[in-house]
Design an enzyme around this catalytic site. Sequence first.
Site, short mmCIF file in Angstrom:
data_model
loop_
_atom_site.label_atom_id
_atom_site.label_comp_id
_atom_site.label_asym_id
_atom_site.label_seq_id
_atom_site.Cartn_x
_atom_site.Cartn_y
_atom_site.Cartn_z
N ASP A 1 -9.95 -9.22 2.40
CA ASP A 1 -10.32 -10.43 1.67
C ASP A 1 -10.81 -11.46 2.68
OD1 ASP A 1 -10.41 -12.91 0.41
OD2 ASP A 1 -8.39 -12.79 -0.44
N HIS B 1 0.43 4.34 -2.59
CA HIS B 1 0.24 5.74 -2.17
C HIS B 1 1.34 6.63 -2.70
CE1 HIS B 1 -2.95 5.81 1.22
NE2 HIS B 1 -3.24 4.87 0.36
N ASN C 1 -5.92 11.30 7.82
CA ASN C 1 -5.28 10.17 8.51
C ASN C 1 -5.41 8.94 7.63
OD1 ASN C 1 -4.34 8.28 10.26
ND2 ASN C 1 -5.60 8.94 11.99
N ALA D 1 -3.22 -14.27 1.94
CA ALA D 1 -2.62 -14.87 0.75
C ALA D 1 -2.86 -13.97 -0.45
CB ALA D 1 -3.22 -16.25 0.49
N HIS E 1 -6.07 -5.65 -2.87
CA HIS E 1 -6.90 -5.83 -1.68
C HIS E 1 -7.15 -7.31 -1.36
CE1 HIS E 1 -8.62 -1.45 -1.87
NE2 HIS E 1 -7.35 -1.50 -1.51
N VAL F 1 0.33 9.69 -5.51
CA VAL F 1 0.43 11.07 -5.02
C VAL F 1 1.74 11.67 -5.53
CG1 VAL F 1 0.51 12.53 -2.99
CG2 VAL F 1 -0.94 10.51 -3.00
N THR G 1 -3.79 6.01 7.81
CA THR G 1 -3.60 4.71 8.45
C THR G 1 -2.60 3.82 7.71
OG1 THR G 1 -5.43 3.58 7.32
CG2 THR G 1 -5.96 4.73 9.37
N ARG H 1 0.82 -1.21 0.00
CA ARG H 1 0.00 0.00 0.00
C ARG H 1 0.86 1.26 0.00
NH1 ARG H 1 -3.79 2.40 4.51
NH2 ARG H 1 -5.14 3.71 3.25
N GLY I 1 3.55 11.07 -8.03
CA GLY I 1 4.50 10.19 -8.70
C GLY I 1 5.34 9.37 -7.73
N THR J 1 -9.28 -15.50 1.96
CA THR J 1 -7.87 -15.81 2.26
C THR J 1 -7.15 -14.50 2.60
OG1 THR J 1 -7.45 -15.68 -0.11
CG2 THR J 1 -7.71 -17.89 0.81
C1 HEM Z 1 -8.42 1.92 -6.53
C2 HEM Z 1 -8.55 2.67 -5.49
C3 HEM Z 1 -8.20 2.27 -4.09
C4 HEM Z 1 -8.90 2.63 -3.00
C5 HEM Z 1 -10.15 3.49 -2.97
C6 HEM Z 1 -8.24 2.05 -1.86
C7 HEM Z 1 -8.64 2.23 -0.56
C8 HEM Z 1 -8.09 1.59 0.53
C9 HEM Z 1 -8.53 1.75 1.87
C10 HEM Z 1 -9.63 2.70 2.35
C11 HEM Z 1 -7.79 0.92 2.65
C12 HEM Z 1 -7.92 0.68 4.15
C13 HEM Z 1 -7.45 1.83 4.97
C14 HEM Z 1 -7.91 1.64 6.39
O1 HEM Z 1 -9.11 1.60 6.59
O2 HEM Z 1 -7.06 1.50 7.28
C15 HEM Z 1 -6.89 0.22 1.79
C16 HEM Z 1 -6.00 -0.73 2.21
C17 HEM Z 1 -5.10 -1.34 1.38
N1 HEM Z 1 -4.90 -1.07 0.04
FE1 HEM Z 1 -6.05 0.08 -1.13
N2 HEM Z 1 -7.17 1.33 -2.28
C18 HEM Z 1 -7.10 1.43 -3.64
C19 HEM Z 1 -6.12 0.88 -4.45
C20 HEM Z 1 -5.10 0.09 -3.99
C21 HEM Z 1 -3.99 -0.37 -4.82
C22 HEM Z 1 -3.78 0.01 -6.28
C23 HEM Z 1 -3.22 -1.15 -4.03
C24 HEM Z 1 -1.96 -1.89 -4.39
C25 HEM Z 1 -1.75 -2.42 -5.56
C26 HEM Z 1 -3.84 -1.19 -2.73
C27 HEM Z 1 -3.37 -1.92 -1.67
C28 HEM Z 1 -3.91 -1.90 -0.40
C29 HEM Z 1 -3.47 -2.77 0.68
C30 HEM Z 1 -2.42 -3.85 0.59
C31 HEM Z 1 -4.22 -2.41 1.81
C32 HEM Z 1 -4.10 -3.01 3.21
C33 HEM Z 1 -3.08 -2.20 3.98
C34 HEM Z 1 -2.79 -2.74 5.37
O3 HEM Z 1 -3.30 -3.78 5.75
O4 HEM Z 1 -1.99 -2.08 6.07
N3 HEM Z 1 -4.96 -0.40 -2.74
N4 HEM Z 1 -7.08 0.67 0.49
C1 LIG Z 2 -4.92 7.95 12.99
O1 LIG Z 2 -4.74 6.57 12.81
C2 LIG Z 2 -4.00 5.95 13.82
C3 LIG Z 2 -3.75 4.52 13.41
O2 LIG Z 2 -4.94 3.85 13.16
C4 LIG Z 2 -4.76 6.06 15.14
O3 LIG Z 2 -4.03 5.46 16.18
C5 LIG Z 2 -4.97 7.53 15.45
O4 LIG Z 2 -5.77 7.67 16.60
C6 LIG Z 2 -5.66 8.24 14.28
N1 LIG Z 2 -5.70 9.67 14.53
C7 LIG Z 2 -6.78 10.40 14.32
C8 LIG Z 2 -6.64 11.84 14.57
O5 LIG Z 2 -7.82 9.94 13.88
#
Ligand code: HEM
Ligand SMILES: *[C@@H]1O[C@H](CO)[C@@H](O)[C@H](O)[C@H]1NC(C)=O
Length: 361
Positions: free
Chosen positions: A254, A78, A106, A260, A208, A82, A108, A74, A84, A257
């Site tokens: 997911d 990002h 935030n 995985a 995801h 953002v 995360t 992720r 490049g 799995t």
């Molecule tokens: C297409 C638009 C995308 C949106 C709207 C999106 C949105 C999000 C959001 C909201 C989260 C969870 C954040 C949280 O609640 O803590 C997330 C997690 C994640 N995203 Fe995306 N994402 C997108 C594309 C991608 C792409 C392109 C990748 C990688 C190829 C990716 C990989 C991941 C991974 C691996 C996580 C889990 C991160 C973790 O467990 O720490 N995402 N994404």
């Molecule tokens: C931002 O996210 C972190 C990690 O989840 C959390 O500990 C923190 O409280 C969050 N901060 C705010 C301002 O929401």
Amino acid sequence: MAPTPLLAAAALMAVAVASWSLAEGAGDLRQPPVAQGLSFDFYKRSCPRAETIVQEYVKDAVRKDVGIAAGLLRLHFHDCFVQGCDASVLLDGSATGPGEQQAPPNLTLRPSAFAAINAIRDRLERECRGAVVSCSDILALAARDSVVSTGGPSYRVPLGRRDSPHFATVQDVLSGLPAPTSTVPSLLAVLRNINLDATDLVALSGGHTVGLGHCTSFDDRLFPRPDPTMNPDFLSKLKQTCPAKGTDRRTALDIRTPNAFDNKYYVNLLNRQGLFTSDQDLYTNAATRPLVERFARNQQDFFNQFGVSMVKMGQIKVLTGNQGQVRRNCSARNPGTVAGDLSWSSLAQTVGEAAAESLGF
Ligand code: HEM
Ligand SMILES: *[C@@H]1O[C@H](CO)[C@@H](O)[C@H](O)[C@H]1NC(C)=O
Ligand SMILES: *[C@@H]1O[C@H](CO)[C@@H](O)[C@H](O)[C@H]1NC(C)=O
């Protein structure tokens, strides 16, 4: 001169391949061109063991904590979306980076992933004496190795990116990263700005297949009214994790799995078990649905396209040659370099917290 049998056969094969991919409605599976200034053997002389060092570190780190893989994948996404792939996401004080506690948004991003990048940077520094391998290249390699370490496809990563001394601004983040509440048309609008298409969207969203999301990223689908496109059993499961709006807990992206790297993400979408609107809408929308179905049916097709789309994503607006710098510390621009443009804090006043909050990350 009459064509030789060999040439004729080659021509026939080319026709067969072309019509096959048309019939399949596939994306373009040729490797995307390597951006000018990047190459596969960029560190061949200056740091020949660079790829091995990253690979070994990631493999080991993922064995200890599988969540690191999701965090690193992720982080690269990002970074690239953002301003490049310039490692601006790693800068302390960047609106996307670890210094973001000053104000929203935030995002995360996992602190353990930032720590892993810095640890890899230290190892490379010792191995290759000095600032040789850029932080943006480390991000790209670590993302690839995270995918591999969780069972996904390998692909070759073009190298030679340089790091930006500029923070990502709140404005860059707001316009660059789509919100999880987005539907396909607005996702495509964001991707079009960076030359990615619908095939890339469906394939990259397959990231995801690993990792976690906070309730706040999807609880608009639970409250006040359940999203009718959501599978009812999945809905009740999510409501157990997130009993009220704004619950500070996480759940797997997911459901089948969670750790995985496979094509089960797409199987989830077929069963209306996608976590975010931005996931589930890939199946709801008629334009992207056939590709979701195909990736759900054929994991190899997903893996092939994922590799291609990752290489494309990994080359968005890269700095090369003598642009930017190779950062000595991935969390800080090199001493003596000037930020040059608006810093995060000056933009915070103009963009404002309301806009940042509406991002919904
Ligand atoms: C297409 C638009 C995308 C949106 C709207 C999106 C949105 C999000 C959001 C909201 C989260 C969870 C954040 C949280 O609640 O803590 C997330 C997690 C994640 N995203 Fe995306 N994402 C997108 C594309 C991608 C792409 C392109 C990748 C990688 C190829 C990716 C990989 C991941 C991974 C691996 C996580 C889990 C991160 C973790 O467990 O720490 N995402 N994404
Ligand atoms: C931002 O996210 C972190 C990690 O989840 C959390 O500990 C923190 O409280 C969050 N901060 C705010 C301002 O929401
Ligand atoms: C790297 O930069 C960060 C942010 O400025 C700083 O906190 C950290 O101590 C630096 N690390 C090293 C090893 O200098």
